[in-house]
Design a protein around this motif. Sequence first.
Motif, PDB file in Angstrom:
ATOM      1  N   GLN A  48       0.841  -1.187   0.000  1.00 37.99           N
ATOM      2  CA  GLN A  48       0.000   0.000   0.000  1.00 37.99           C
ATOM      3  C   GLN A  48       0.883   1.248   0.000  1.00 37.99           C
ATOM      4  OE1 GLN A  48      -3.404  -0.169  -0.308  1.00 37.99           O
ATOM      5  NE2 GLN A  48      -2.868  -2.328  -0.625  1.00 37.99           N
ATOM      6  N   PRO A  49       0.558   2.227  -0.853  1.00 36.71           N
ATOM      7  CA  PRO A  49       1.364   3.456  -0.874  1.00 36.71           C
ATOM      8  C   PRO A  49       1.415   4.110   0.502  1.00 36.71           C
ATOM      9  CG  PRO A  49      -0.127   3.382  -2.757  1.00 36.71           C
ATOM     10  CD  PRO A  49      -0.523   2.244  -1.849  1.00 36.71           C
ATOM     11  N   GLY A  50       2.554   4.713   0.807  1.00 35.42           N
ATOM     12  CA  GLY A  50       2.719   5.375   2.093  1.00 35.42           C
ATOM     13  C   GLY A  50       3.145   6.818   1.927  1.00 35.42           C
ATOM     14  N   MET A  51       4.400   7.020   1.544  1.00 36.60           N
ATOM     15  CA  MET A  51       4.886   8.374   1.271  1.00 36.60           C
ATOM     16  C   MET A  51       6.013   8.286   0.248  1.00 36.60           C
ATOM     17  SD  MET A  51       7.094   9.368   4.668  1.00 36.60           S
ATOM     18  CE  MET A  51       8.378   8.287   5.315  1.00 36.60           C
ATOM     19  N   ILE A 164      10.001  15.297   1.323  1.00 38.69           N
ATOM     20  CA  ILE A 164       8.805  14.460   1.282  1.00 38.69           C
ATOM     21  C   ILE A 164       7.757  15.153   0.415  1.00 38.69           C
ATOM     22  CG2 ILE A 164       6.974  13.386   2.647  1.00 38.69           C
ATOM     23  CD1 ILE A 164       8.867  13.403   5.035  1.00 38.69           C
ATOM     24  N   LEU A 165       7.295  14.454  -0.627  1.00 39.69           N
ATOM     25  CA  LEU A 165       6.284  15.041  -1.506  1.00 39.69           C
ATOM     26  C   LEU A 165       4.934  15.061  -0.791  1.00 39.69           C
ATOM     27  CD1 LEU A 165       7.221  13.449  -4.962  1.00 39.69           C
ATOM     28  CD2 LEU A 165       8.141  15.484  -3.825  1.00 39.69           C
ATOM     29  N   LYS A 166       4.343  16.230  -0.679  1.00 41.47           N
ATOM     30  CA  LYS A 166       3.120  16.389   0.104  1.00 41.47           C
ATOM     31  C   LYS A 166       1.891  15.826  -0.610  1.00 41.47           C
ATOM     32  CE  LYS A 166       4.669  20.451   2.681  1.00 41.47           C
ATOM     33  NZ  LYS A 166       4.366  21.870   3.030  1.00 41.47           N
ATOM     34  N   ASN A 167       1.845  15.940  -1.910  1.00 43.00           N
ATOM     35  CA  ASN A 167       0.642  15.571  -2.650  1.00 43.00           C
ATOM     36  C   ASN A 167       0.732  14.213  -3.337  1.00 43.00           C
ATOM     37  OD1 ASN A 167      -0.562  18.093  -2.025  1.00 43.00           O
ATOM     38  ND2 ASN A 167       0.567  19.055  -3.703  1.00 43.00           N
TER      39      ASN A 167
END
Length: 278
Positions: A48-51, A164-167
């Motif tokens: 599952q995607p996280g960050m 860290i990419l916010k979107n």
Amino acid sequence: MATDSSLLNSEVELQQQEELYQQLLLQASQTVGKMPSDPLDSKLIRPQPGMCVKTLSQPDNQKVFVNICQSPSVPPPPELSRDELVNLLQSEDPTGYRVPMSLGEPHTEMDNGSQSCTAYDVVISEAFFHKSQKDPLFQQFLILVSLEGLENKYNLELSRDWKILKNRKFFGSVSEQNIRTKSQPVIQELQPTPQFSLLVEPPVGDPEFLIAEIQLPGVQSSRALVVDVGEDRLVLTARPKLFHLDVFHPLVVDQGRSVAQYNTHTQILTVTMPVVSS
């Protein structure tokens, strides 16, 4: 399931002067659809995607994206309090505390400027990921050990000036991965799924043979291959940890008369399986 041995006919390049030899392990089914436990104790998961973390490779300053994903199939690390983490980060080796994780193969993606860049998928425990989202210090530590793991595995040097990419929770695509469930290595390695096709012969009418053609770039010899054939399942492992394929098919085949042939010139494995019924 009981186990039979069958021939793996290996076609090799004449220049290499390798001998033909046997190496196809065929599994005789006692229960339809049931295969013996995988010797690698692996399972297929969809992380599952996280960050998503953006950084740069050194010294060429090329963009690198690290998809930190989560899965309940990856075991959590030993319990660690915040005070213990503070002491750990102040120590000489903050990565001495081992976080079980799966490190995926690099894949090429296109950034917003249509420029080629590299992305990696790192899979960690779902519980530890949630813990890192609640505390910036644990998040910093998670990113640090992820970069360290990728550097050690792929002989990289990655900048510690990350973002860290916010979107975006991931960059590119996150696909299914095979991970080891047996707790041997601290850092588990993901095995990519090779490209393959399943064909029937004849193409019209009742099928007599099911033929799997599997592309294995980088595999130099059939000595690296272990193939398991079930009545309705094909499992391939290319050692050491190059590829893993586990696929069910809609036909029932005769394991005892199935044969496999590896062409080291084209690096394609062909598995021919006589069809018992459709």
